[in-house]
Design an enzyme around this catalytic site. Structure first.
Site, short mmCIF file in Angstrom:
data_model
loop_
_atom_site.label_atom_id
_atom_site.label_comp_id
_atom_site.label_asym_id
_atom_site.label_seq_id
_atom_site.Cartn_x
_atom_site.Cartn_y
_atom_site.Cartn_z
N GLU A 113 32.04 -22.93 -70.60
CA GLU A 113 32.33 -21.57 -70.14
C GLU A 113 33.75 -21.09 -70.46
O GLU A 113 33.95 -19.91 -70.72
CB GLU A 113 32.11 -21.48 -68.61
CG GLU A 113 30.67 -21.70 -68.17
CD GLU A 113 29.74 -20.56 -68.57
OE1 GLU A 113 30.24 -19.47 -68.93
OE2 GLU A 113 28.51 -20.77 -68.55
N SER A 152 4.26 -32.20 -7.69
CA SER A 152 5.05 -33.11 -6.83
C SER A 152 6.43 -33.45 -7.39
O SER A 152 7.24 -34.05 -6.69
CB SER A 152 4.26 -34.40 -6.59
OG SER A 152 3.12 -34.13 -5.81
#
Length: 684
Positions: free
Chosen positions: A99, A370
C-alpha cells in the site's frame, strides 16, 4: 468589463521589454500567492489541531476471567481496536509493502508515486493505478465519502495534512490498520483476524497476514472465502513485494505461497450463545442504572468486564439440559451468586433464548411456595421462637372472621404429625400448618416487614397464605435474599459489572462494593443451621425431610429450602461461597406433572457439586453469641444418654433449651461433639 478590455489593450501596445517585466512581476506575485496559500493552509491545519478520531468501535463484553462472551456493534459491523505494538509485524510489513512503501519517509503525499500513477493513467487512457498513501486512505476512512469529486479530493488532502501534522507515523498506521475494511462486516485487523482465522492479530502467520493484506484493495473481489484462487494470486503479489523490500526471504515467501489456508468465519451470532440472558441483564444495567448512552455502547469500543463465571454458566446449562428432557414447553430459570459480594456468577432465563428471549430469572414473578418460609421463621426468631419451639401439626381450619371462608391449608400429600413438632422439624419437613400458625401468631405484617428486610421488593399482601409463598416474586430477588443467610446477614445489590474501560484500557467505571448489616448475625446463623436440616434425615418423622432425594449427592455443608405450588417448583440453597436458585414451571400456568417437581432439586444439586469442585469445603462461621447443644430432634429438648437419636442444634445464647428429654429415662445430658464447634453442621 470595459476596464479589463482597456487594460489588456494597453498591455498589447506595450514594448516587448516592458511586457516581459510585467509578466515576471505577475509570475512572482502568483508564486507568492500560491506559497502564501500553502503556508496559510499549513497554519490552518496546525491551528485546527488534531482531527477528532471518531471511529466506531465494537463494544466487547467479558466474563470475569477476561474471555469474550459477546459484543455490541452497529448494524453487523465488527470493529475492534488493537494497539500497533500488539499487531503482528508481518501484517505491518505486508500492508506497507503493497500500500505505501515510503510511508515513514513522506509527509502524507508520495509525489513520486503520484507522478508515476499519472503517467500510467495517461498511457492507458483511463485510471489504472492508485497513488493514495496510507495517511490519505486513513483520512478517507475517517471523515469522507468515497465519491470521486474534486471537492472530496481537496478535503482528503486537508485532512491528510492535519493527520500528519498532529499525529505520529505510528499513530496513523495504528489507526489505519484498525479502520480499514476487510470484507464481510469486519473493520480493522483484529476483527478480520477473528473472522477469518479465529485468532488475535498478534498471532497471525506470514501466510495469514499476507492474505489479509490483499483484501482491502477489493474486499469482495479478493475475499478468500468467496474467491480463494484470486486471493492467492493477490497474496503472491504481496509476498513478492515483501521479499523485494527485504521483509522476508525467498524461502519464507515460497513457503507462505504454498500454504493452504482454512477459514473459521466466526460470526457474532455464534458468540451471542454465551449466556444470552445474562448479557441482556448486563445491557439493562448499563442503560437503566449506569445511564450509559446507547450510542456509546454501539460505537464507543468499550470493554465491559462482567461478573459471569463462564465455567459455572456452562455447568448450569449442562445441568438444566441434562435433567429436563422431553418436556418441550416446560421452562426453567436459574441464578447463581457469590453471597460474599453479590456478584452474579451464572444466569439462565429460559430453555432456549432463540425461541424466547423473555428472561424468567429477572422479569417473571412466580409464587415461591415454601422457599418463602425462611423469612417467616427469621421473624419468629426475632420474636421469641427458638429451633425447639413446638406447635401441633394437624389438619386445621383457620377462622378468618368478617364473613370470610375458613382458611384450610394442607400439608404435602395430606401428611401430618398429629402431634407437636419443633420449628427445626417444620422447616426440614416443610410443614404448612406450623408455618400458617406462626404467621397468624406473629401477625402477617411481621412477615411482610421481614421479607422487605431481606430485599424482597415485589408487592406482598398481609394474608395467612403469604407464609406458604402465595405471592409472585422473582428468581433473582429470592437468590439475593438467601445470600443474607450465607453471609451472616449482610444485604447487597446484585452485581453484574465489575468495571468498564475504554479501548485504551483507561478505567471509566469500577463497581464499589457496599454491604449493610440488616439481620441479627446470631439469628441468621441459627436459621442457616435449621435450613441445613432439609438434608438431615434425623429431623424427619411423619414424612421425609424435603432434601432426602438429593442429600446423598452432597459432599460439603449446604443449606437451603425447596418449595412448590401446583404450577411452580423451586430449590434455593447455598454454601458460604455460592448461592443458587432454580425455578421450573410453565409460562401459561399449566400445572406441573408428577415428574416435573423433582427437576429443580436435581438441577441444583448437580450444579452446586460441580461448580464448587476443587474449592475448599467452607463451613458457616458461627458467631460468638451462638451456643451449640445436643438435643433430641423429635422434641427439641436436651438429649440424654438414653435418647436413641441426637442432633447438635444451635441457639442464640440464652435461648437454648433447659429441659431434659424424659421420654427415654433420666440419664445424663449428652455433650455436643467437639468437632461441631469448628462450624461444620453436625450431620456432615
Amino acid at each position: 468589463m470595459e476596464v479589463l478590455k482597456k487594460y489588456l489593450l494597453k498591455i498589447k501596445e506595450m514594448p516587448k521589454q516592458e511586457k516581459q517585466r510585467l509578466l515576471k512581476k505577475w509570475s512572482l506575485l502568483s508564486a507568492g500567492a500560491v506559497l502564501a496559500s500553502f503556508a496559510g493552509l499549513l497554519l490552518l491545519a496546525k491551528l485546527m489541531g488534531p482531527p477528532a478520531l471518531l471511529v466506531p468501535q465494537t463494544t466487547v463484553l467479558h466474563a470475569r476471567d477476561g474471555s469474550v462472551i459477546g459484543e455490541i456493534h452497529n448494524q453487523g459491523q465488527n470493529r475492534y481496536w488493537m494497539p500497533l505494538k500488539k499487531i503482528d509485524q508481518d501484517v505491518i510489513d505486508a500492508t506497507l509493502s503493497i500500500e505505501d512503501k515510503s510511508f515513514f519517509k513522506h509527509s502524507g503525499f508520495d509525489f513520486k508515486r503520484i507522478a508515476g500513477a499519472l503517467l500510467a493513467d495517461i498511457k492507458a487512457g483511463s485510471k489504472v493505478q492508485g497513488a493514495s498513501t496510507v495517511t490519505q486512505q486513513y483520512a478517507r476512512n475517517l471523515f469522507l465519502t468515497h465519491d470521486k469529486t474534486w471537492r472530496r479530493k481537496l478535503q482528503e488532502a486537508f485532512y491528510t495534512l492535519r493527520l500528519e501534522m498532529n499525529y505520529s507515523k505510528e499513530e496513523i498506521l495504528e489507526g489505519y490498520l484498525n479502520t480499514i475494511y476487510y470484507g464481510h462486516g469486519t473493520y480493522g485487523i483484529q476483527s478480520a483476524a477473528h473472522y477469518y482465522y479465529g485468532k488475535n492479530a498478534d498471532d497471525l502467520t506470514l501466510a495469514e497476514a499476507s492474505m489479509l493484506a490483499g483484501i482491502p484493495k477489493g474486499p469482495s473481489a479478493y475475499s478468500p472465502v468467496l474467491h480463494y484462487h484470486r486471493a492467492k494470486d493477490r497474496q503472491a503479489v504481496i509476498l513478492t513485494a515483501m521479499a523485494e523490500d527485504g521483509h522476508v526471504t525467498e524461502n519464507e515467501k515460497a513457503e507462505a505461497k504454498r500454504t493452504h489456508l482454512s477459514f473459521q468465519r466466526i460470526k457474532e451470532e455464534q458468540k451471542q450463545k454465551v449466556a444470552p440472558y445474562f448479557q441482556d441483564a448486563v445491557l439493562s444495567v448499563l442503560k437503566n442504572e449506569l445511564k450509559v448512552n446507547p450510542e456509546t455502547l454501539r460505537f464507543g469500543g468499550l470493554h465491559i468486564y462482567t461478573t459471569l463465571d463462564a465455567n459455572m454458566q456452562k455447568i448450569a446449562e449442562d445441568s438444566m439440559n441434562g435433567k429436563i428432557k422431553g418436556k418441550e414447553n416446560l421452562q426453567a430459570a436459574f441464578v447463581a451468586m457469590d453471597p460474599r459480594n453479590g456478584d452474579v456468577r451464572a444466569m439462565i432465563g429460559g430453555r432456549d433464548y432463540s425461541k424466547s428471549p423473555f428472561n424468567r430469572a429477572v422479569q417473571a414473578k412466580r409464587a415461591p411456595g415454601s422457599t418463602f418460609k425462611p423469612f417467616l421463621y427469621y421473624a419468629a426468631l426475632e420474636n421469641g421462637y427458638t429451633p425447639s419451639t413446638s406447635l401441633k401439626s394437624e389438619p386445621t381450619a383457620f377462622a378468618m372472621g368478617d364473613g370470610h371462608k375458613d382458611y384450610e391449608p394442607q400439608n404435602f400429600k395430606d401428611r401430618y404429625a398429629n402431634d407437636f413438632i419443633t420449628m427445626s422439624q417444620a422447616i426440614a419437613m416443610s410443614d404448612n400448618i406450623y408455618a400458617v400458625k406462626t404467621n397468624l401468631f406473629l401477625g402477617p405484617d411481621k412477615l411482610v416487614k421481614s421479607a422487605k428486610k431481606f430485599g424482597i421488593h415485589s408487592p406482598l399482601d398481609k394474608i395467612p397464605s403469604l407464609a406458604l409463598g402465595s405471592k409472585g416474586v422473582g428468581v433473582m430477588e429470592m437468590t439475593n435474599a438467601y445470600n443474607l443467610f450465607a453471609n451472616g446477614g449482610h444485604r447487597m445489590d446484585p452485581v453484574f459489572i465489575q468495571k468498564i474501560t475504554d479501548r485504551d484500557g483507561r478505567v471509566l467505571y469500577e463497581h464499589e462494593y457496599e454491604k449493610k448489616q440488616v439481620l441479627n448475625e446470631e439469628n441468621a446463623y441459627v436459621l442457616t443451621d435449621m435450613l441445613a436440616g432439609m438434608f438431615d434425615d434425623r429431623l424427619g418423622t411423619y414424612t421425609a425431610v424435603t432434601g432426602s432425594s438429593i442429600n446423598q449427592q452432597l459432599t460439603r455443608p449446604m443449606a437451603g429450602k425447596s418449595g412448590s405450588t401446583p404450577n411452580d417448583s423451586w430449590m434455593i440453597g447455598f454454601t458460604p461461597q455460592l448461592t443458587a436458585s432454580v425455578w421450573v414451571g410453565y409460562d401459561k400456568g399449566e400445572e406441573l406433572g408428577k415428574t416435573d417437581t423433582g427437576y429443580s432439586k436435581r438441577i441444583w444439586a448437580q450444579f452446586m457439586e460441580e461448580a464448587l469442585q476443587g474449592q475448599p469445603a467452607m463451613s458457616f462461621k458461627k458467631p460468638d453469641g451462638v451456643t451449640a447443644v445436643t438435643v433430641n430432634p423429635a422434641n427439641g429438648k436436651l438429649a440424654t444418654d438414653s435418647c436413641p437419636v441426637t442432633r447438635i442444634s444451635y441457639y442464640k445464647a440464652g435461648t437454648e433449651p433447659t429441659e431434659f428429654c424424659d421420654e427415654h429415662g433420666e440419664d445424663h445430658y449428652a455433650e455436643p461433639q467437639q468437632e461441631e464447634e469448628s462450624g461444620w453442621f453436625n450431620w456432615w
